[in-house]
Design a protein around this motif. Sequence first.
Motif, PDB file in Angstrom:
ATOM      1  N   UNK A   1     -27.922  44.323 -40.125  1.00 41.82           N
ATOM      2  CA  UNK A   1     -29.244  43.769 -39.841  1.00 41.82           C
ATOM      3  C   UNK A   1     -30.237  44.923 -39.778  1.00 41.82           C
ATOM      4  N   UNK A   2     -31.370  44.710 -40.415  1.00 42.80           N
ATOM      5  CA  UNK A   2     -32.397  45.744 -40.459  1.00 42.80           C
ATOM      6  C   UNK A   2     -33.765  45.135 -40.210  1.00 42.80           C
ATOM      7  N   UNK A   3     -34.645  45.947 -39.679  1.00 37.96           N
ATOM      8  CA  UNK A   3     -36.035  45.538 -39.534  1.00 37.96           C
ATOM      9  C   UNK A   3     -36.652  45.506 -40.931  1.00 37.96           C
ATOM     10  N   UNK A   4     -37.520  44.549 -41.206  1.00 35.42           N
ATOM     11  CA  UNK A   4     -38.075  44.409 -42.551  1.00 35.42           C
ATOM     12  C   UNK A   4     -38.923  45.595 -43.009  1.00 35.42           C
ATOM     13  N   UNK A   5     -39.412  46.398 -42.066  1.00 34.41           N
ATOM     14  CA  UNK A   5     -40.203  47.551 -42.487  1.00 34.41           C
ATOM     15  C   UNK A   5     -39.338  48.727 -42.939  1.00 34.41           C
ATOM     16  N   UNK A   6     -38.016  48.636 -42.761  1.00 30.58           N
ATOM     17  CA  UNK A   6     -37.117  49.709 -43.190  1.00 30.58           C
ATOM     18  C   UNK A   6     -36.588  49.510 -44.611  1.00 30.58           C
ATOM     19  N   UNK A   7     -36.310  48.258 -44.980  1.00 32.22           N
ATOM     20  CA  UNK A   7     -35.631  47.970 -46.240  1.00 32.22           C
ATOM     21  C   UNK A   7     -36.239  46.728 -46.875  1.00 32.22           C
ATOM     22  N   UNK A   8     -36.463  46.776 -48.174  1.00 31.92           N
ATOM     23  CA  UNK A   8     -37.037  45.616 -48.864  1.00 31.92           C
ATOM     24  C   UNK A   8     -35.988  44.514 -49.023  1.00 31.92           C
ATOM     25  N   UNK A   9     -36.446  43.283 -49.237  1.00 27.24           N
ATOM     26  CA  UNK A   9     -35.532  42.172 -49.482  1.00 27.24           C
ATOM     27  C   UNK A   9     -34.761  42.411 -50.774  1.00 27.24           C
ATOM     28  N   UNK A  10     -35.432  42.952 -51.764  1.00 25.84           N
ATOM     29  CA  UNK A  10     -34.776  43.250 -53.055  1.00 25.84           C
ATOM     30  C   UNK A  10     -33.595  44.193 -52.835  1.00 25.84           C
TER      31      UNK A  10
ATOM     32  N   UNK B   1     -17.032  39.667 -47.742  1.00 30.98           N
ATOM     33  CA  UNK B   1     -18.471  39.460 -47.913  1.00 30.98           C
ATOM     34  C   UNK B   1     -19.267  40.436 -47.041  1.00 30.98           C
ATOM     35  N   UNK B   2     -20.213  41.099 -47.659  1.00 30.45           N
ATOM     36  CA  UNK B   2     -21.097  42.016 -46.942  1.00 30.45           C
ATOM     37  C   UNK B   2     -22.517  41.511 -47.140  1.00 30.45           C
ATOM     38  N   UNK B   3     -23.223  41.370 -46.027  1.00 29.85           N
ATOM     39  CA  UNK B   3     -24.605  40.892 -46.080  1.00 29.85           C
ATOM     40  C   UNK B   3     -25.529  41.922 -45.438  1.00 29.85           C
ATOM     41  N   UNK B   4     -26.631  42.158 -46.081  1.00 30.73           N
ATOM     42  CA  UNK B   4     -27.709  42.957 -45.512  1.00 30.73           C
ATOM     43  C   UNK B   4     -28.834  41.968 -45.221  1.00 30.73           C
ATOM     44  N   UNK B   5     -29.145  41.785 -43.948  1.00 32.57           N
ATOM     45  CA  UNK B   5     -30.160  40.808 -43.558  1.00 32.57           C
ATOM     46  C   UNK B   5     -31.341  41.510 -42.899  1.00 32.57           C
ATOM     47  N   UNK B   6     -32.514  41.129 -43.341  1.00 28.35           N
ATOM     48  CA  UNK B   6     -33.751  41.621 -42.736  1.00 28.35           C
ATOM     49  C   UNK B   6     -34.141  40.644 -41.643  1.00 28.35           C
ATOM     50  N   UNK B   7     -34.312  41.156 -40.428  1.00 29.14           N
ATOM     51  CA  UNK B   7     -34.613  40.319 -39.266  1.00 29.14           C
ATOM     52  C   UNK B   7     -36.050  40.578 -38.839  1.00 29.14           C
ATOM     53  N   UNK B   8     -36.926  39.576 -39.020  1.00 29.09           N
ATOM     54  CA  UNK B   8     -38.312  39.777 -38.610  1.00 29.09           C
ATOM     55  C   UNK B   8     -38.434  39.908 -37.092  1.00 29.09           C
ATOM     56  N   UNK B   9     -39.290  40.786 -36.667  1.00 32.76           N
ATOM     57  CA  UNK B   9     -39.558  41.007 -35.241  1.00 32.76           C
ATOM     58  C   UNK B   9     -38.283  41.201 -34.426  1.00 32.76           C
ATOM     59  N   UNK B  10     -37.460  42.190 -34.801  1.00 29.95           N
ATOM     60  CA  UNK B  10     -36.221  42.391 -34.042  1.00 29.95           C
ATOM     61  C   UNK B  10     -36.535  42.843 -32.621  1.00 29.95           C
ATOM     62  N   UNK B  11     -35.688  42.463 -31.666  1.00 33.98           N
ATOM     63  CA  UNK B  11     -35.914  42.910 -30.291  1.00 33.98           C
ATOM     64  C   UNK B  11     -35.783  44.430 -30.211  1.00 33.98           C
ATOM     65  N   UNK B  12     -36.692  45.040 -29.511  1.00 31.30           N
ATOM     66  CA  UNK B  12     -36.657  46.485 -29.362  1.00 31.30           C
ATOM     67  C   UNK B  12     -35.443  46.851 -28.526  1.00 31.30           C
TER      68      UNK B  12
END
Length: 135
Positions: free
Chosen positions: A93-102, A66-77
């Motif tokens: 894990x990616x910041x939401x401004x880099x990759x869309x949920x879709x 299983x591979x998951x791409x998760x958008x993490x709101x307000x990730x720690x800098x």
Amino acid sequence: MHVERVEGGYTEPEIIDLGDGSGCLFRLHESDLSKDGVKILAELLTEQAQRWAPRPPSSPPGPVIPVRWERVPNPPDPLAIGVEEGASGITYTVAPDLLSQRAADYLSRLDTERSPYWQRVPKGYHDEGGTEAGE
């Protein structure tokens, strides 16, 4: 690993295996991937790819990982993107401004479907031109 940000009419994300041995091309639409995300994603995928290699053509497919791409709101800098690999799967894990949920959902599905055709390899495998199965 290569990442391309496609402009124009919407196209679904895709992962293309490059026959020249230089990895894969991740193609994502401009509405799914920020301009800054291209370089950041390419660096992460290149680093992650050092631990994986295609299974030899004569070997049977391996288990589904299983591979998951998760958008993490307000990730720690300075976390903008990262990867964790464990027994239960791989999580990007990616910041939401880099990759869309879709795109995150789509890449999760594509990577999971492709997982049986890849194998974990030991550190240095690619440097030595290895072709045997790793751990």
